[in-house]
Design a protein around this motif. Structure first.
Motif, PDB file in Angstrom:
ATOM      1  N   ILE A 184       7.385  10.101  49.915  1.00  9.59           N
ATOM      2  CA  ILE A 184       6.558   9.368  48.957  1.00  9.59           C
ATOM      3  C   ILE A 184       5.971   8.117  49.612  1.00  9.59           C
ATOM      4  N   ALA A 185       6.783   7.424  50.398  1.00 11.69           N
ATOM      5  CA  ALA A 185       6.283   6.231  51.104  1.00 11.69           C
ATOM      6  C   ALA A 185       5.130   6.587  52.030  1.00 11.69           C
ATOM      7  N   ALA A 186       5.226   7.739  52.694  1.00 12.56           N
ATOM      8  CA  ALA A 186       4.157   8.162  53.601  1.00 12.56           C
ATOM      9  C   ALA A 186       2.855   8.385  52.844  1.00 12.56           C
ATOM     10  N   GLU A 187       2.951   8.951  51.627  1.00 10.59           N
ATOM     11  CA  GLU A 187       1.749   9.143  50.810  1.00 10.59           C
ATOM     12  C   GLU A 187       1.177   7.797  50.365  1.00 10.59           C
ATOM     13  N   LYS A 188       2.044   6.889  49.920  1.00 13.95           N
ATOM     14  CA  LYS A 188       1.586   5.569  49.483  1.00 13.95           C
ATOM     15  C   LYS A 188       0.989   4.781  50.654  1.00 13.95           C
ATOM     16  N   ALA A 189       1.562   4.977  51.857  1.00 11.85           N
ATOM     17  CA  ALA A 189       1.071   4.265  53.043  1.00 11.85           C
ATOM     18  C   ALA A 189      -0.325   4.710  53.437  1.00 11.85           C
ATOM     19  N   GLY A 190      -0.813   5.776  52.825  1.00 11.85           N
ATOM     20  CA  GLY A 190      -2.160   6.251  53.112  1.00 11.85           C
ATOM     21  C   GLY A 190      -3.252   5.265  52.765  1.00 11.85           C
ATOM     22  N   ILE A 200       3.882  -5.670  51.334  1.00 12.86           N
ATOM     23  CA  ILE A 200       4.858  -4.866  50.598  1.00 12.86           C
ATOM     24  C   ILE A 200       5.644  -5.830  49.706  1.00 12.86           C
ATOM     25  N   SER A 201       5.593  -5.627  48.395  1.00 12.58           N
ATOM     26  CA  SER A 201       6.247  -6.578  47.482  1.00 12.58           C
ATOM     27  C   SER A 201       7.762  -6.544  47.612  1.00 12.58           C
ATOM     28  N   GLU A 202       8.334  -5.328  47.638  1.00 15.23           N
ATOM     29  CA  GLU A 202       9.791  -5.177  47.656  1.00 15.23           C
ATOM     30  C   GLU A 202      10.204  -4.401  48.904  1.00 15.23           C
ATOM     31  N   SER A 203      10.854  -5.069  49.809  1.00 13.06           N
ATOM     32  CA  SER A 203      11.322  -4.389  51.017  1.00 13.06           C
ATOM     33  C   SER A 203      12.568  -3.565  50.697  1.00 13.06           C
ATOM     34  N   ASN A 204      12.761  -2.513  51.477  1.00 10.97           N
ATOM     35  CA  ASN A 204      13.905  -1.628  51.273  1.00 10.97           C
ATOM     36  C   ASN A 204      14.123  -0.851  52.568  1.00 10.97           C
ATOM     37  N   ASP A 205      15.359  -0.849  53.044  1.00  9.78           N
ATOM     38  CA  ASP A 205      15.654  -0.154  54.298  1.00  9.78           C
ATOM     39  C   ASP A 205      15.339   1.331  54.220  1.00  9.78           C
ATOM     40  N   ALA A 206      15.257   1.859  53.002  1.00  7.92           N
ATOM     41  CA  ALA A 206      14.983   3.286  52.843  1.00  7.92           C
ATOM     42  C   ALA A 206      13.540   3.643  53.184  1.00  7.92           C
ATOM     43  N   TYR A 207      12.644   2.644  53.168  1.00  5.21           N
ATOM     44  CA  TYR A 207      11.249   2.980  53.444  1.00  5.21           C
ATOM     45  C   TYR A 207      10.496   1.954  54.286  1.00  5.21           C
ATOM     46  N   ASN A 208      11.083   0.794  54.583  1.00  2.00           N
ATOM     47  CA  ASN A 208      10.360  -0.203  55.379  1.00  2.00           C
ATOM     48  C   ASN A 208       9.786   0.398  56.657  1.00  2.00           C
ATOM     49  N   PHE A 209      10.589   1.219  57.331  1.00  2.00           N
ATOM     50  CA  PHE A 209      10.179   1.757  58.635  1.00  2.00           C
ATOM     51  C   PHE A 209       8.941   2.638  58.528  1.00  2.00           C
ATOM     52  N   VAL A 210       8.742   3.283  57.367  1.00  2.00           N
ATOM     53  CA  VAL A 210       7.546   4.120  57.179  1.00  2.00           C
ATOM     54  C   VAL A 210       6.302   3.246  57.200  1.00  2.00           C
ATOM     55  N   PHE A 211       6.334   2.152  56.447  1.00  2.00           N
ATOM     56  CA  PHE A 211       5.180   1.250  56.399  1.00  2.00           C
ATOM     57  C   PHE A 211       4.973   0.549  57.736  1.00  2.00           C
ATOM     58  N   GLU A 212       6.059   0.177  58.374  1.00  2.00           N
ATOM     59  CA  GLU A 212       5.944  -0.504  59.668  1.00  2.00           C
ATOM     60  C   GLU A 212       5.297   0.405  60.705  1.00  2.00           C
ATOM     61  N   ALA A 213       5.651   1.681  60.698  1.00  6.01           N
ATOM     62  CA  ALA A 213       5.083   2.619  61.672  1.00  6.01           C
ATOM     63  C   ALA A 213       3.590   2.821  61.444  1.00  6.01           C
ATOM     64  N   VAL A 214       3.202   2.997  60.170  1.00  3.67           N
ATOM     65  CA  VAL A 214       1.774   3.200  59.861  1.00  3.67           C
ATOM     66  C   VAL A 214       0.983   1.940  60.190  1.00  3.67           C
ATOM     67  N   ALA A 215       1.511   0.780  59.805  1.00  2.31           N
ATOM     68  CA  ALA A 215       0.822  -0.484  60.090  1.00  2.31           C
ATOM     69  C   ALA A 215       0.674  -0.696  61.594  1.00  2.31           C
ATOM     70  N   HIS A 216       1.699  -0.345  62.365  1.00  8.00           N
ATOM     71  CA  HIS A 216       1.638  -0.483  63.822  1.00  8.00           C
ATOM     72  C   HIS A 216       0.558   0.424  64.400  1.00  8.00           C
ATOM     73  N   ASP A 217       0.527   1.669  63.931  1.00 10.15           N
ATOM     74  CA  ASP A 217      -0.468   2.634  64.443  1.00 10.15           C
ATOM     75  C   ASP A 217      -1.892   2.181  64.136  1.00 10.15           C
TER      76      ASP A 217
END
Length: 433
Positions: A184-190, A200-217
């Protein structure tokens, strides 16, 4: 010219509408959106945007942003979904809904084009096109654009915004977006665009890395707002607003910040909005502190937002909230526990494509339930809801309509009790209708 009523009938019955029919209306491609955008001359390129996505809180965050920017003197478009009472709630400028004649004229133009009708766009696709066309024609300075569903394939995702704001991620719409938080995070990161800041309003170890990877790319600066902005507690004021003292990195930066959107959970949305406003200021947008204070204090009155822990009656206290998934209801239950009452009454209705067990397991067992259903095809039959709730220890009676359920709750409640109305946006909509 077609009447407004006939125009709405066309939109609701001729075009697939997710709110009414569910996944059958979901499109897994942006082809129709791009074709509509081309036909109307790429209106979204004529104004600036802020793109707001996430699972819960994106509506409140969108309205807060719009309210502050309006107080700062800008002409602010606001596109959100779904609506509660009037279709035109979806498309506003500085809190004013799009006029009926503008809706009629746009749909007439669409219906007169064989090219467009052959596309068979969904309700949401045509509504996004309408909003963008209206915002261009009215020459807004900036539009706050709320994602409808997901992000990557959402019709709003043709914008190239000044900033993207993603509130949080939890399990919702799993049949369309994926069965895990990461999917779901990957879809939202689109909605993250190259070189465009994302908050990101609410950080969470369950999905932070998904957003960080997309933002880095995409070489997009990323901020986790709740790691900077915190409010330890909120205080309810006699005037009916709540008061926050916001710190940034341990320093008090927004003392006595009033908000007319109620519910302790709003502090999470506020953190994301405050960080977004800071980044917009760095980009050159003029947003004085007074606009932040006034925008927060008058968000509901400035924008018309309703149904967020909204008090609709007293003696007994009556509250409605549009929370409809596990995470949203968890925040609502926390608010229930923070509210004094002698007996709790819950008017509850849900739609038929949610993971009911996860949501129902959160709700308090010590309450009188009135199981009901909203007046839409997606509504879960009240009897089915009652049966599933009973298996989880929730007891109550089946009432066929929202209005009857509320009336029963009122008849049985005492002055010191709390009546909660919710479980679905459409239950709240039926209450207001």
């Amino acid at each position: 010219m077609t009447s407004y009523k006939h125009t709405l009938d066309f939109l609701y019955t001729r075009l697939p509408m997710y709110q009414r029919t569910g996944p059958a209306a979901y499109k897994n491609t942006l082809d129709n959106t791009l074709a509509l955008d081309q036909f109307f001359g790429h209106p979204h390129k004529e104004f600036k945007t802020i793109h707001v996505g996430g699972t819960n809180g994106k509506g409140s965050s969108s309205h807060l942003l719009a309210s502050v920017l309006q107080e700062a003197g800008y002409q602010v478009g606001l596109y959100t979904s779904p609506h509660l009472i009037d279709f035109r709630e979806r498309i506003k400028i500085n809190g004013e809904m799009i006029p009926e004649e503008q809706v009629v004229a746009f749909v007439d133009q669409f219906r007169q084009s064989k090219e467009l009708q052959q596309l068979e766009p969904s309700f949401f696709e045509i509504t996004v096109a309408m909003a963008f066309d209206y915002f261009r024609n009215q020459q807004v300075d900036l539009a706050i654009v709320e994602v409808g569903l997901g992000g990557r394939l959402d019709s709003t995702n043709i914008v190239n915004p000044e900033l993207a704001l993603i509130t949080n991620i939890s399990l919702d719409h799993t049949t369309l977006l994926g069965n895990t938080i990461e999917q779901i995070a990957a879809e939202k990161a689109g909605i993250i665009k190259p070189h465009v800041p994302v908050v990101i309003s609410e950080s969470n170890d369950a999905y932070n890395f998904v957003f960080e990877a997309v933002a880095h790319d995409k070489h997009s600066p990323i901020s986790f707002a709740d790691q900077e902005f915190q409010a330890g507690y909120s205080m309810l004021l006699p005037e009916g607003k709540q008061l926050f003292n916001f710190q940034q990195n341990g320093e008090l930066v927004f003392p006595n910040l009033k908000m007319d959107l109620l519910g302790n959970y709003q502090q999470k949305n506020a953190s994301g909005v405050l960080k977004a406003l800071e980044l917009l200021t760095q980009q050159g947008w003029e947003i004085p502190r007074s606009a932040i204070y006034e925008g927060f204090s008058n968000a509901s009155s400035n924008t018309g937002l309703r149904g967020r822990w909204e008090v609709v009656g007293n003696n007994p206290l009556m509250v409605c909230d549009t929370a409809h998934n596990e995470a949203g209801l968890k925040a609502v239950v926390a608010q229930m526990h923070a509210t004094p009452w002698k007996q709790l009454h819950i008017v509850l209705g849900m739609v038929n494509d949610k993971n009911l067990d996860l949501a129902l397991a959160i709700l308090p067992k010590q309450a009188n339930y009135y199981f009901t259903q909203a007046s839409i095809p997606r509504a879960l039959p009240a009897a089915d809801l009652a049966n599933q709730a009973a298996s989880l220890g929730l007891q109550g009676e089946v009432v066929p309509s929202v209005s009857e359920a509320v009336a029963k709750a009122q008849a049985q409640a005492e002055a010191e009790d709390l009546i909660y109305i919710g479980g679905s946006t459409f239950v709240v909509a039926d209450y207001f209708s």
